[in-house]
Design a protein around this motif. Structure first.
Motif, PDB file in Angstrom:
ATOM      1  N   THR A 184     -12.979  29.251  10.199  1.00  0.00           N
ATOM      2  CA  THR A 184     -12.591  29.946   8.970  1.00  0.00           C
ATOM      3  C   THR A 184     -11.091  29.813   8.767  1.00  0.00           C
ATOM      4  N   MET A 185     -10.672  29.951   7.527  1.00  0.00           N
ATOM      5  CA  MET A 185      -9.266  29.770   7.179  1.00  0.00           C
ATOM      6  C   MET A 185      -8.535  31.111   7.190  1.00  0.00           C
ATOM      7  N   ARG A 186      -7.370  31.128   7.807  1.00  0.00           N
ATOM      8  CA  ARG A 186      -6.493  32.293   7.735  1.00  0.00           C
ATOM      9  C   ARG A 186      -5.682  32.260   6.449  1.00  0.00           C
ATOM     10  N   ALA A 187      -5.279  31.062   6.066  1.00  0.00           N
ATOM     11  CA  ALA A 187      -4.499  30.881   4.839  1.00  0.00           C
ATOM     12  C   ALA A 187      -4.751  29.487   4.310  1.00  0.00           C
ATOM     13  N   GLY A 188      -4.704  29.335   2.994  1.00  0.00           N
ATOM     14  CA  GLY A 188      -4.864  28.022   2.391  1.00  0.00           C
ATOM     15  C   GLY A 188      -6.280  27.494   2.473  1.00  0.00           C
ATOM     16  N   GLU A 189      -6.403  26.168   2.380  1.00  0.00           N
ATOM     17  CA  GLU A 189      -7.693  25.487   2.361  1.00  0.00           C
ATOM     18  C   GLU A 189      -7.663  24.280   3.298  1.00  0.00           C
ATOM     19  N   PRO A 190      -8.842  23.786   3.716  1.00  0.00           N
ATOM     20  CA  PRO A 190      -8.871  22.550   4.493  1.00  0.00           C
ATOM     21  C   PRO A 190      -8.267  21.392   3.695  1.00  0.00           C
ATOM     22  N   PHE A 191      -7.859  20.361   4.408  1.00  0.00           N
ATOM     23  CA  PHE A 191      -7.205  19.227   3.744  1.00  0.00           C
ATOM     24  C   PHE A 191      -8.109  18.624   2.674  1.00  0.00           C
TER      25      PHE A 191
END
Length: 419
Positions: free
Chosen positions: A132-139
């Motif tokens: 899961t993402m803490r901040a932002g998005e996957p590349f």
């Protein structure tokens, strides 16, 4: 019941010595339980680094080596597997999904992993948890980078910051891809796995930053701009390894045999659980040694309790004489001594368990956050309860020698003719 009350009052008369004895026993049993929980927690954390993956595929080497560099980011592959072979394996009817992995670069001591969006979809850890993402998005862009939690925390990165990847490994990269910097697109939540110490980029990005490279070195006089690279075919020629999921567990061994006998190039497919078990067996010596040391601490505490009871016998001759005068026999005196050892051992076990649980409540979350060591706050397991039982039994057995000594003293005093 009367014997228990007499034993309790005898201990109360020597409360300072008894308290110190119980404290020594409690600390030793808490240490032993702590080591046992850390041992099982380390094994669990170690084994839960990757879950839900049926096979790990790479160039033919050793199963442990393949596991180390593909999952734990330790060491390097002896060779790569071609993209054509990867696509052929991915197209087999037994395959449900695949995740390609490409290693070889680094950023300030952290490994850079080239992969695809399937990595964030299919990678599982600690019993099936998703990334899961803490901040932002996957590349999503060619020059996006998704950071593990430790990378972002250690280097102080946030979404939008630029980073430069270095060729090869090491804390200091002397050959840096400064002409093609990346942008931090997202930061992952902490997982307690090597994912936290990894910089994730796309497979195409790995190819892009090496356009002007050949045989591990930059081609002299050649410099391709980032805009020009975006127009190129960035399909990789080879990858380091691949994670594979099968459509049915029954087909795992059939697919593994197909890969291990692959005619186009020498490849190896290993089951993660088998490789992890083999890897753990190699490092299990340290685990056994640590458990042995903590067991010696417990044994020392039990011997200390026995010594404390023995040293108190001379002070208790008057007490034993009074008991004899009211009809207690030498056997009763010995039984009281054994009961004292049992009560002290039981009190030490209870206090040690309480101390262990308190330490677990405080240190467990810290260990998970700092080292990825999962130490769940639960009551003692069946194994730990058995250890407590053995400890109390050992205390009772240790009390037999002072009991025998008390029996002899009491018998001798009872046979003495006093004028």
């Amino acid at each position: 019941m009367i014997l228990l009350r007499l034993t309790g009052r005898s201990i109360a008369n020597r409360w300072a010595t008894a308290l110190l004895t119980v404290l020594a026993l409690a600390v030793s049993i808490a240490l032993f339980l702590g080591v046992e929980r850390v041992r099982t927690g380390a094994r669990t954390s170690f084994g839960s680094t990757i879950s839900g993956t049926d096979l790990i595929v790479g160039a033919r080497s050793g199963g442990v080596q393949l596991m180390l560099y593909s999952v734990f980011r330790i060491g390097n592959a002896t060779n790569n597997m071609t993209w054509e072979s990867y696509r052929d394996i991915a197209g087999q009817p037994e395959v449900a999904w695949t995740v390609p992995l490409s290693l070889g670069d680094s950023h300030r001591g952290f490994r850079v992993l080239g992969t695809t969006e399937a990595y964030f979809e299919h990678y599982r850890f600690r019993g099936g948890q998703k990334l899961t993402m803490r901040a932002g998005e996957p590349f999503s862009d060619l020059f996006d980078a998704t950071l593990g939690a430790d990378v972002a925390e250690t280097l102080g990165y946030k979404v939008g910051d630029p980073i430069v990847v270095a060729h090869g490994l090491g804390a200091i990269g002397f050959t840096r891809h400064e002409d093609m910097p990346f942008r931090v697109s997202g930061i992952l939540e902490k997982t307690g796995t090597p994912v936290d110490r990894t910089v994730h980029v796309s497979l195409a990005a790995i190819e892009a930053i090496h356009v002007d490279w050949q045989s591990g070195a930059r081609i002299p006089g050649q410099s391709t701009g980032a805009d020009a690279v975006r127009q190129m075919d960035l399909t990789p020629k080879s990858i380091t390894a691949a994670l594979v999921g099968v459509t049915s567990k029954l087909k795992t061994f059939k697919l593994q045999r197909f890969i291990n006998e692959y005619p186009e190039e020498p490849l190896l497919a290993v089951l993660p659980g088998v490789a992890l078990q083999e890897l753990w067996s190699l490092i299990g010596v340290a685990e056994t040694a640590l458990a042995g040391v903590s067991a010696m601490v417990v044994l020392t505490a039990v011997i200390g309790m026995m010594a404390a009871i023995l040293s108190s016998l001379a002070e208790r001759r008057r007490e034993m004489a009074i008991l004899r005068s009211v009809g207690a026999g030498p056997g009763t005196i010995a039984l009281l001594t054994v009961l004292e050892a049992a009560l002290l051992s039981l009190a030490g076990a209870v206090a040690g368990t309480a101390l262990f649980l308190t330490g677990l409540a405080v240190a467990g979350p810290l260990a998970d956050q700092a080292f990825g060591l999962y130490l769940p706050f639960t009551l003692p397991t069946a194994r730990e309860a058995a250890i407590l039982g053995i400890f109390v039994l050992a205390g009772i057995v240790a009390g037999l020698f002072p009991a025998l000594r008390a029996y002899r003293i009491s018998l001798a005093d009872g046979m003495t003719i006093r004028q």
